[in-house]
Structure formats: C-alpha cells, structure tokens
Motif scaffolding. Structure first.
Motif, PDB file in Angstrom:
ATOM      1  N   ARG A   6      47.146  40.288  38.719  1.00  0.00           N
ATOM      2  CA  ARG A   6      47.134  41.727  38.032  1.00  0.00           C
ATOM      3  C   ARG A   6      47.981  41.581  36.798  1.00  0.00           C
ATOM      4  O   ARG A   6      49.009  41.351  36.722  1.00  0.00           O
ATOM      5  CB  ARG A   6      47.689  42.615  39.153  1.00  0.00           C
ATOM      6  CG  ARG A   6      46.964  42.749  40.307  1.00  0.00           C
ATOM      7  CD  ARG A   6      47.532  43.606  41.579  1.00  0.00           C
ATOM      8  NE  ARG A   6      46.818  43.797  42.563  1.00  0.00           N
ATOM      9  CZ  ARG A   6      46.459  43.037  43.587  1.00  0.00           C
ATOM     10  NH1 ARG A   6      46.823  41.634  43.405  1.00  0.00           N
ATOM     11  NH2 ARG A   6      45.801  43.485  44.691  1.00  0.00           N
ATOM     12  N   THR A   8      48.582  43.768  32.700  1.00  0.00           N
ATOM     13  CA  THR A   8      48.049  45.072  32.219  1.00  0.00           C
ATOM     14  C   THR A   8      48.025  44.673  30.705  1.00  0.00           C
ATOM     15  O   THR A   8      48.693  43.592  30.203  1.00  0.00           O
ATOM     16  CB  THR A   8      49.233  46.197  32.097  1.00  0.00           C
ATOM     17  OG1 THR A   8      48.774  47.306  31.863  1.00  0.00           O
ATOM     18  CG2 THR A   8      50.465  45.719  31.297  1.00  0.00           C
ATOM     19  N   ASN A  18      46.409  49.225  30.138  1.00  0.00           N
ATOM     20  CA  ASN A  18      45.366  49.160  31.064  1.00  0.00           C
ATOM     21  C   ASN A  18      45.350  48.016  32.122  1.00  0.00           C
ATOM     22  O   ASN A  18      45.222  46.918  31.547  1.00  0.00           O
ATOM     23  CB  ASN A  18      44.103  49.050  30.385  1.00  0.00           C
ATOM     24  CG  ASN A  18      42.905  49.711  31.427  1.00  0.00           C
ATOM     25  OD1 ASN A  18      42.910  49.845  32.576  1.00  0.00           O
ATOM     26  ND2 ASN A  18      41.715  49.801  30.635  1.00  0.00           N
ATOM     27  N   PRO A  19      45.594  48.219  33.567  1.00  0.00           N
ATOM     28  CA  PRO A  19      45.815  47.160  34.356  1.00  0.00           C
ATOM     29  C   PRO A  19      44.330  46.549  34.736  1.00  0.00           C
ATOM     30  O   PRO A  19      43.181  47.190  34.529  1.00  0.00           O
ATOM     31  CB  PRO A  19      46.143  47.899  35.768  1.00  0.00           C
ATOM     32  CG  PRO A  19      45.646  49.287  35.639  1.00  0.00           C
ATOM     33  CD  PRO A  19      45.965  49.465  34.071  1.00  0.00           C
ATOM     34  N   ALA A  20      44.264  45.218  34.787  1.00  0.00           N
ATOM     35  CA  ALA A  20      43.145  44.336  34.948  1.00  0.00           C
ATOM     36  C   ALA A  20      43.156  43.411  36.058  1.00  0.00           C
ATOM     37  O   ALA A  20      44.236  42.819  36.080  1.00  0.00           O
ATOM     38  CB  ALA A  20      42.358  43.759  33.816  1.00  0.00           C
ATOM     39  N   TYR A  43      40.796  48.532  39.933  1.00  0.00           N
ATOM     40  CA  TYR A  43      41.016  48.529  38.583  1.00  0.00           C
ATOM     41  C   TYR A  43      39.688  49.054  37.767  1.00  0.00           C
ATOM     42  O   TYR A  43      38.786  48.683  38.403  1.00  0.00           O
ATOM     43  CB  TYR A  43      41.756  47.506  38.068  1.00  0.00           C
ATOM     44  CG  TYR A  43      43.202  47.251  38.360  1.00  0.00           C
ATOM     45  CD1 TYR A  43      44.196  48.135  38.851  1.00  0.00           C
ATOM     46  CD2 TYR A  43      43.784  45.936  38.138  1.00  0.00           C
ATOM     47  CE1 TYR A  43      45.219  48.177  39.248  1.00  0.00           C
ATOM     48  CE2 TYR A  43      45.046  45.761  38.736  1.00  0.00           C
ATOM     49  CZ  TYR A  43      45.957  46.788  39.181  1.00  0.00           C
ATOM     50  OH  TYR A  43      47.304  46.577  39.446  1.00  0.00           O
ATOM     51  N   SER A  44      39.739  49.521  36.654  1.00  0.00           N
ATOM     52  CA  SER A  44      38.519  49.609  35.723  1.00  0.00           C
ATOM     53  C   SER A  44      37.872  48.192  35.837  1.00  0.00           C
ATOM     54  O   SER A  44      36.611  48.406  35.575  1.00  0.00           O
ATOM     55  CB  SER A  44      38.971  50.467  34.573  1.00  0.00           C
ATOM     56  OG  SER A  44      39.702  49.467  33.634  1.00  0.00           O
ATOM     57  N   THR A  46      37.682  44.002  36.519  1.00  0.00           N
ATOM     58  CA  THR A  46      38.178  42.581  36.839  1.00  0.00           C
ATOM     59  C   THR A  46      37.605  41.369  36.151  1.00  0.00           C
ATOM     60  O   THR A  46      36.167  41.602  36.138  1.00  0.00           O
ATOM     61  CB  THR A  46      38.451  42.334  38.521  1.00  0.00           C
ATOM     62  OG1 THR A  46      39.099  43.292  39.078  1.00  0.00           O
ATOM     63  CG2 THR A  46      38.932  41.073  38.888  1.00  0.00           C
ATOM     64  N   SER A  70      33.355  46.196  37.151  1.00  0.00           N
ATOM     65  CA  SER A  70      34.113  47.542  37.599  1.00  0.00           C
ATOM     66  C   SER A  70      33.894  47.588  38.764  1.00  0.00           C
ATOM     67  O   SER A  70      33.373  46.848  39.642  1.00  0.00           O
ATOM     68  CB  SER A  70      33.509  48.701  36.612  1.00  0.00           C
ATOM     69  OG  SER A  70      32.143  48.889  37.497  1.00  0.00           O
ATOM     70  N   VAL A 222      35.333  55.275  37.446  1.00  0.00           N
ATOM     71  CA  VAL A 222      36.811  55.506  37.290  1.00  0.00           C
ATOM     72  C   VAL A 222      36.560  56.653  36.189  1.00  0.00           C
ATOM     73  O   VAL A 222      35.961  56.874  35.047  1.00  0.00           O
ATOM     74  CB  VAL A 222      37.541  54.364  36.281  1.00  0.00           C
ATOM     75  CG1 VAL A 222      38.864  54.595  35.776  1.00  0.00           C
ATOM     76  CG2 VAL A 222      37.328  53.050  37.213  1.00  0.00           C
ATOM     77  N   ASP A 225      39.449  55.449  31.180  1.00  0.00           N
ATOM     78  CA  ASP A 225      39.958  53.994  31.282  1.00  0.00           C
ATOM     79  C   ASP A 225      41.340  54.159  30.427  1.00  0.00           C
ATOM     80  O   ASP A 225      41.399  54.700  29.330  1.00  0.00           O
ATOM     81  CB  ASP A 225      38.844  53.202  30.382  1.00  0.00           C
ATOM     82  CG  ASP A 225      39.164  51.926  30.586  1.00  0.00           C
ATOM     83  OD1 ASP A 225      39.666  51.371  31.763  1.00  0.00           O
ATOM     84  OD2 ASP A 225      38.447  51.023  29.927  1.00  0.00           O
ATOM     85  N   ARG A 261      49.930  56.416  30.882  1.00  0.00           N
ATOM     86  CA  ARG A 261      50.039  54.697  30.805  1.00  0.00           C
ATOM     87  C   ARG A 261      49.664  54.488  29.077  1.00  0.00           C
ATOM     88  O   ARG A 261      48.839  54.147  28.855  1.00  0.00           O
ATOM     89  CB  ARG A 261      48.914  54.161  31.668  1.00  0.00           C
ATOM     90  CG  ARG A 261      49.139  54.314  33.127  1.00  0.00           C
ATOM     91  CD  ARG A 261      47.958  53.226  33.691  1.00  0.00           C
ATOM     92  NE  ARG A 261      48.495  51.869  33.442  1.00  0.00           N
ATOM     93  CZ  ARG A 261      49.373  51.215  34.410  1.00  0.00           C
ATOM     94  NH1 ARG A 261      49.723  51.687  35.415  1.00  0.00           N
ATOM     95  NH2 ARG A 261      49.650  50.082  33.926  1.00  0.00           N
TER      96      ARG A 261
END
Length: 286
Positions: A6, A8, A18-20, A43-44, A46, A70, A222, A225, A261
């Motif tokens: 994880r 950001t 934005n976390p990915a 998350y929006s 991966t 997504s 989501v 974003d 964020r």
C-alpha cells in the motif's frame, strides 16, 4: 497468498494523496483474481506487475508489464498507481529509469530522490489527444453533477481528453463551485460508461500555472479519486492544445484537499513533444 503493498501517490504524507495497491509479482494471477484483490483492497486502483513483453526495452529488472484494476473494472492506465508502483520499485532497486508496458502503451517512468530523501516518480504519457463533446452529453453531465451551465468557466471549453485514459474536462468558474460536489452517482456513471470515460476532470484555475482539480470516479466504484495522474496528463494536453498554457510549461495541480487527502501533481509540457509528464512524491502507507 498475494502480497499487496500500500502506497500513496502525490504526497509525502501517508494520509495525503491517493492510495494505491501494488502487487510487485502478479505472475499466475488472471484478470478475475486481480479484480477480486482490487475490490477487497477498496482503493481506487491497484497495479499488478509481471514480466515485460519481448522487445519492451529497459534495463534488466527495471521493465515490467502492468495492469490496473479499480474495485469495479480494469482500466487501461492509471497515473497515481504508476507513481506509487515506481516509488515502491525505487525503494527496492534504487532511483533511475523504469519502463512499464500498459494497455494504453509504453510508459517510461523516472524515479529520483529529493534533497530531503523522499522518492519522486515522473511518468511520460502516451501521445494524447482531445475531442469535442456533444452538447446533449454536456447537458447530461451537468444534470448528473447538478451544476448550472452558468457555473462553468467559459475559458475552459468542455472536451474529452486522453493521455492513456479518457476524461471529461469541465472548468468551474469559482473555487466554491468546485468545492461543492454532490452528484448523482448512478446517473453520472451511466453517462461515463456510454462515453468510455474513466473520470471527470473538474478544474478551477487559481493562477497562470496553478489549478485546483477534483475527479468523480463512479465507474470505478469510487465517489471521488483523491489524486489522478492520468487525468492530470490529459488535462495538460487539453490546456496546451487550447492555448490555455504555453507549449513549454510546468503546471501545479492541487487535488484531494476537499476530501481531507491533499496532494500535489506536477504537469510538465515540452514544446515539440506531444507527450505529457506527470510527477509527484510517494510513500508507503504503514
């Protein structure tokens, strides 16, 4: 069990940007498995890495095939997950040049270390373009957003912009209009699916090279974003094509503050090169 990291993107603060999700070895995972992992993470997007295709180029251990999911669907390209992935790789193989093979095309990424020790990643988009928007589709978008047409900034003609993924660009006449975002999720999602849009890029100009942006993302499951690299690249191409910024320019996009964020995206345009460079910091989320 698949190891999901994880990170950001577009912030040095794990609570910003934005976390990915990042899966550095997706060997053996099919699309259904990747979608299941992305949905479970929530998350929006991966990113899933595997061995590069033949002929991609790049140094050994620094070239990869990448797919982006997504929680609802695969997307052709995702900027913030690219930055997050590049930072994750930079921590393991060091700063330098990376090459990603994506569904949208080949995306070079440069990873550098700031004077303060943080890692930054800058991606170079595929060749962008823009297209006109049908007035009926604009009317539907405004209805879904509950935005009166008078709240649009006439300096920003509505367009669909592409730099790896398709985004609808709409200019907000005031910062207050941008801050007040409460839209019809299902109605906007239906329009976006019909137009093959990934997000809607809502923009307010704060200065000659400074912008505030927000990105509804209902097609990804989501609401919004927090920092959208692919849309930033598309917007850079749009702004240059319409003469809103010089052919040589460095733009600063602020995103995520309205969600708690905050993040910062740097968009670089170079005369003679149609591609757009989007950069920002990244950090692992504890």
């Amino acid at each position: 069990m698949t190891d999901v990291l994880r990170y950001t993107a577009f912030s040095e603060d794990p609570a910003g940007g934005n976390p990915a999700g990042v899966v550095l070895d997706a060997t053996g995972l099919d699309g259904a498995a990747m979608l299941e992992i992305a949905a479970g993470l929530g998350y929006s997007e991966t990113a899933f890495l595997s061995a590069p295709p033949e002929g991609l180029g790049g140094a050994a251990g620094r070239a990869f095939a990448v797919r982006y999911f997504s929680p609802k669907a695969e997307v052709p390209f995702c900027g913030h997950a690219t930055v997050a992935t590049a930072v994750a790789l930079g921590e393991r193989v060091g700063p330098g040049e990376l090459v990603f093979s994506t569904r949208a095309g080949t995306v070079p990424v440069s990873v550098t270390r700031t004077d303060g020790g943080a890692l930054r990643a800058t991606l170079t988009s595929v060749e962008p373009h823009t297209e006109d928007l049908d007035p009926a589709d604009l009317a539907e978008a405004l209805a879904a957003l509950d935005w009166p047409a008078a709240d649009l900034d006439p300096a920003f003609p509505p367009r669909i912009a592409y730099a790896g993924a398709r985004h609808l660009v709409l200019g907000a006449a005031t910062r207050a209009r941008l801050a007040d975002l409460d839209y019809d999720f299902d109605r906007l999602a239906a329009l976006m699916r019909r137009l093959d849009l990934v997000t809607v890029q809502l923009v307010h100009r704060a200065g000659p090279a400074e912008f505030h942006v927000r990105n509804p993302f209902p097609v990804g499951g989501v609401v919004e974003d927090p920092a959208t690299g692919a849309a930033a690249a598309a917007f850079g191409a749009y702004a240059r094509e319409l003469g809103l910024v010089p052919a040589d320019a460095v733009l600063t996009l602020h995103q995520g503050a309205d969600m708690g964020r905050p993040g910062t995206l740097t968009v670089e345009l170079r005369a003679g090169d149609p591609r757009v460079r989007v950069g920002g910091a990244g950090v692992r989320i504890p």
